[in-house]
Design an enzyme around this catalytic site. Structure first.
Site, mmCIF file in Angstrom:
data_model
loop_
_atom_site.group_PDB
_atom_site.id
_atom_site.type_symbol
_atom_site.label_atom_id
_atom_site.label_comp_id
_atom_site.label_asym_id
_atom_site.label_seq_id
_atom_site.Cartn_x
_atom_site.Cartn_y
_atom_site.Cartn_z
ATOM 1 C CG ASP A 14 24.991 1.002 -20.738
ATOM 2 O OD1 ASP A 14 23.942 1.335 -20.141
ATOM 3 O OD2 ASP A 14 26.084 1.587 -20.556
ATOM 4 C CG ASN A 62 21.381 -1.375 -12.702
ATOM 5 O OD1 ASN A 62 21.441 -2.341 -13.460
ATOM 6 N ND2 ASN A 62 22.061 -0.257 -12.959
HETATM 7 C C1 IPE Z 1 25.397 -2.024 -16.565
HETATM 8 O O1 IPE Z 1 24.853 -0.840 -17.032
HETATM 9 C C2 IPE Z 1 24.320 -2.898 -15.984
HETATM 10 C C3 IPE Z 1 23.392 -3.483 -16.954
HETATM 11 C C4 IPE Z 1 23.493 -3.411 -18.258
HETATM 12 C C5 IPE Z 1 22.312 -4.235 -16.380
HETATM 13 P P1 IPE Z 1 24.840 0.487 -16.149
HETATM 14 O O2 IPE Z 1 24.246 1.534 -17.002
HETATM 15 O O3 IPE Z 1 24.193 0.233 -14.848
HETATM 16 O O4 IPE Z 1 26.389 0.737 -15.913
HETATM 17 P P2 IPE Z 1 27.162 2.043 -15.453
HETATM 18 O O5 IPE Z 1 26.465 2.570 -14.255
HETATM 19 O O6 IPE Z 1 27.109 3.014 -16.594
HETATM 20 O O7 IPE Z 1 28.567 1.583 -15.212
HETATM 21 C C1 IPE Z 2 20.633 -0.333 -19.702
HETATM 22 O O1 IPE Z 2 20.387 0.963 -20.120
HETATM 23 C C2 IPE Z 2 19.512 -0.924 -18.871
HETATM 24 C C3 IPE Z 2 19.856 -1.173 -17.465
HETATM 25 C C4 IPE Z 2 20.990 -0.924 -16.902
HETATM 26 C C5 IPE Z 2 18.816 -1.753 -16.641
HETATM 27 P P1 IPE Z 2 20.567 2.191 -19.150
HETATM 28 O O2 IPE Z 2 19.274 2.418 -18.420
HETATM 29 O O3 IPE Z 2 21.756 2.047 -18.306
HETATM 30 O O4 IPE Z 2 20.773 3.376 -20.198
HETATM 31 P P2 IPE Z 2 21.774 4.600 -20.083
HETATM 32 O O5 IPE Z 2 23.132 4.043 -19.788
HETATM 33 O O6 IPE Z 2 21.260 5.477 -18.980
HETATM 34 O O7 IPE Z 2 21.705 5.250 -21.418
HETATM 35 MG MG MG Z 3 23.722 2.606 -18.509
#
Ligand code: IPE
Ligand code: IPE
Ligand code: MG
Length: 250
Positions: A14, A62
């Protein structure tokens, strides 16, 4: 050397977006850097001798992201998988995935299947991408499977146990994760491995995923090494008791 290596490490990667924003870049750039980090961590996991490494790559939730970000993530996944398949083979890594991959764009699905096929006989680390994966969905599907068997009189309701449910999960080829790492500071599972995480150690680091280094991985592994996994028992029960001496028996 890291003693007592966890067998199965799972990572919630994340923070790509926040990493990019903090540098004045678009979220896309964060994803590019994140993908490069995934490559490094996969190679380090294999070098250390992990039995399994699972990366939460795209959740069922997502899909709610902006269309252009989803399109970019899918394209990136396809390109990187294509480029890295050779290295996976070289490193004896077996690639597989969990989640409903039938919903992925056809070209991504084809690449996933090709990488899977080309690495299926590898005997080293099991690398799993959780793609369009949701823990609740995985449990619901497993329950549907069992219900179907009960309906066809192939299974009695009494045979539904923790073990048979575990076996009905898509991830049944993996043992439960010993260690779950989440980068970028938030302490939640976000629908990842809900069933399997019952006794996983949870390691949260404030480091954004694109900044996560092999050194950070080692720190997580060392922290795991220090924990005492009691599984409901007391500390004392875990220390092997000395064998009774003749005196004690008499
Ligand atoms: C969790 O991250 C999913 C992945 C790392 C693929 P998100 O960024 O989607 O999670 P939330 O929305 O902050 O809980
Ligand atoms: C993780 O990083 C990647 C996916 C969930 C695909 P994020 O895109 O969730 O990054 P933040 O949480 O917005 O910083
Ligand atoms: Mg995230």
């Amino acid at each position: 050397m890291i003693l007592k290596l966890p067998k199965h490490v799972a990572i919630i990667m994340d923070g790509n977006g926040r990493w990019a924003k903090a540098r004045g870049h678009s979220r896309f750039f964060g994803h590019i850097r994140g993908a490069s980090k995934a490559k490094k961590i996969i190679e380090e996991g294999a070098r250390l001798g992990l039995d399994s490494l699972t990366l939460f790559t795209f959740s069922t939730e997502n899909w709610k992201r902006p269309q252009d970000e989803i399109r970019f993530l899918m394209l990136l996944l396809k390109k990187r998988l294509k480029r890295e398949t050779r290295n996976l083979i070289k490193n004896n890594i077996r690639f597989d995935c969990i989640g409903d991959i039938s919903r992925l764009p056809v070209s991504v699905l084809e690449q996933v299947q090709e990488t899977r096929m080309l690495t299926k006989d590898n005997t080293g680390m099991k690398l799993t991408f959780a793609l369009n994966y949701g823990g609740r969905q995985e449990i619901v599907n497993a329950v549907k499977n069992l219900a179907e068997k009960v309906k066809n009189a192939k299974l009695s309701p009494d045979d539904i146990t923790e073990e048979s449910l575990s076996d009905a999960l898509q991830s049944s080829y993996l043992q439960d994760p010993d260690l779950i790492i989440r980068t970028s500071g938030e302490s939640r599972l976000s629908n990842f491995f809900l069933w399997q995480a019952a006794y996983s150690e949870f390691y949260v680091t404030p480091v954004y995923w694109p900044d996560f280094t092999t050194e950070n991985l080692h720190q997580a592994l060392k922290s795991f090494q220090k924990t005492e996994r009691r599984f409901g028992k007391t500390s004392e029960q875990l220390v092997p008791m000395p064998l009774p001496t003749q005196e004690m028996v008499r």
